[in-house]
Design a protein around this motif. Structure first.
Motif, short mmCIF file in Angstrom:
data_model
loop_
_atom_site.label_atom_id
_atom_site.label_comp_id
_atom_site.label_asym_id
_atom_site.label_seq_id
_atom_site.Cartn_x
_atom_site.Cartn_y
_atom_site.Cartn_z
N PHE A 187 0.84 -1.21 0.00
CA PHE A 187 0.00 0.00 0.00
C PHE A 187 0.87 1.26 0.00
CE2 PHE A 187 -2.37 3.31 2.33
CZ PHE A 187 -3.47 3.43 1.48
N SER A 188 1.96 1.22 0.74
CA SER A 188 2.85 2.39 0.81
C SER A 188 3.49 2.69 -0.54
CB SER A 188 3.93 2.16 1.86
OG SER A 188 3.38 2.07 3.15
N SER A 189 3.73 1.65 -1.35
CA SER A 189 4.31 1.90 -2.68
C SER A 189 3.35 2.73 -3.53
CB SER A 189 4.63 0.57 -3.37
OG SER A 189 3.46 -0.13 -3.74
N VAL A 191 1.12 4.81 -2.21
CA VAL A 191 1.12 6.14 -1.58
C VAL A 191 2.28 6.96 -2.11
CG1 VAL A 191 1.39 7.36 0.60
CG2 VAL A 191 -0.09 5.36 0.49
N MET A 194 1.41 8.13 -5.60
CA MET A 194 0.40 9.17 -5.67
C MET A 194 0.91 10.49 -5.09
SD MET A 194 -2.08 7.72 -7.24
CE MET A 194 -3.34 8.96 -6.99
N ASP A 195 1.58 10.43 -3.94
CA ASP A 195 2.00 11.65 -3.25
C ASP A 195 3.34 12.19 -3.76
OD1 ASP A 195 1.40 13.60 -1.23
OD2 ASP A 195 3.00 12.73 -0.01
N ASN A 235 8.94 0.29 2.23
CA ASN A 235 8.12 1.44 1.81
C ASN A 235 7.32 2.02 2.97
OD1 ASN A 235 8.96 1.31 -0.88
ND2 ASN A 235 7.42 -0.21 -1.39
N SER A 236 6.85 1.16 3.87
CA SER A 236 6.08 1.67 5.01
C SER A 236 6.95 2.51 5.93
CB SER A 236 5.45 0.51 5.79
OG SER A 236 6.43 -0.42 6.19
N THR A 239 7.17 6.03 4.36
CA THR A 239 5.97 6.87 4.49
C THR A 239 5.75 7.33 5.92
OG1 THR A 239 4.64 4.84 4.69
CG2 THR A 239 4.82 5.83 2.50
#
Length: 350
Positions: A187-189, A191, A194-195, A235-236, A239
């Motif tokens: 999920f963080s990848s 994020v 997108m961000d 990745n987490s 973020t």
């Protein structure tokens, strides 16, 4: 003319049935190779004359069909006119379902990948980070296609799909709980995509570790450190962390702090800010901000100057800082102003 031998049974089938099945096998196989070599060749020639790439994707998907697949399909179709033992018939049915499902999934994956890449071509152009993230999405979509193919095969083999899907739901919950960290990284990848707190090629610093981003994957991000080794961050973690992105710098701030001895005359002290300002003259990549006498230090009169390098490049900043320091030293020497040593004077009385 009658041929009695045609009615003789071999392995439970008359000879004429074997001959008919053999002729059907040859006909199906010949038709398959004709379509693959002649018709597909003409389709390829037509696709090369068009501007769209969708027909090329179709041709690539059809060209991927192997000869053994055509042979097996021809065998399974020809064998339908024969009596074969239930185990053999079951094996042919299973094989036909597997071959058809595999080729259909591969065909759908090829076309889907083309459509996905075409839809995201403008996004990934010149942006390696977006390219990496969208490639991860492509992997997920491909996995869903093959999962659908597996469920289709199971359904045709008599497996209760409803029970299997329910089992997958329960198993999915268990897997999600066991692989919570992995799913968090996945999920963080997205994020990060997108961000966009950083991109591939950016220089970042995380918890005192600095380097250049080389790849953003599904689970980890690879950063090449300034000393050469590869740093791998989940990745987490990225973020959740407070990171610095040096690539987004428009200017680099520099501070020059120095002291002159206490016995320096006041008139000389008043010259120092102007000498610092003069050291920046002619350096177009540097922007002088201020220079002040800030007070007393244990070793002398303290001065501070603030300036900016109009570049995010560290090498440019260091070259400017070196040039300014050398020019300032020359100016201080001309005015016979020395720099203070970090010493203290202690007076002892008897």
């Amino acid at each position: 003319m009658d041929f009695p031998w045609l009615y003789e049974e071999v392995l439970g089938n008359p000879v004429k049935s074997w001959l008919a099945a053999g002729a059907a096998f040859a006909a199906f196989l010949s038709a398959g190779f004709f379509l693959k070599r002649v018709v597909l060749g003409r389709l390829r020639a037509l696709a090369e004359r068009t501007d769209t790439g969708l027909d090329d994707a179709f041709v690539r998907a059809l060209a991927a069909v192997r000869g053994w697949e055509l042979a097996f399909v021809a065998l399974a179709l020809a064998a339908r006119s024969l009596y074969v033992p239930p185990a053999v018939d079951r094996a042919l049915h299973v094989g036909l379902v597997l071959v058809a499902s595999f080729r259909a999934a591969a065909f759908l994956q090829e076309v889907m990948n083309y459509l996905w890449r075409s839809a995201t071509a403008e996004v990934v152009e010149g942006d390696p980070t977006s390219r990496s993230a969208l490639r991860n999405v492509e992997y997920v979509l491909s996995a869903l296609v093959w999962l659908g193919a597996v469920l289709f095969v199971l359904d045709n083999l008599g497996v209760n799909i409803t029970t299997a899907v329910a089992g997958l739901g329960i198993g999915g919950i268990a897997v999600a709980m066991a692989a919570q960290q992995i799913l968090g990284d996945l999920f963080s990848s997205f994020v990060i995509f997108m961000d966009k707190p950083f991109r591939v090629g950016d220089t970042i610093s995380v918890d005192g570790l600095a380097g250049t981003v080389e790849n953003v994957g599904l689970k980890t991000t690879h950063v090449r450190s300034v000393s050469g080794e590869m740093l791998v961050f989940s990745n987490s973690d990225l973020t959740r962390s407070r990171l610095k992105n040096f690539k987004q710098l428009t200017e680099r701030r520099g501070v020059i702090a120095f002291s002159v001895p206490f016995d320096t005359p006041r008139a000389k002290l008043a010259l120092v800010p102007g000498l610092v300002n003069a050291a920046f003259q002619g350096k177009t990549a540097a922007r002088f901000d201020r220079a002040h006498y800030t007070g007393f230090s244990p070793s002398g009169h303290q001065f501070e100057a603030v300036w900016f390098a109009v570049s995010e490049d560290l090498t440019v900043f260091m070259n400017l800082q070196q040039a300014v320091h050398l020019d300032l030293l020359d100016s201080l020497e001309r005015e016979k102003i020395s720099l203070a040593y970090p010493t203290q004077t202690v007076n002892l009385s008897k």
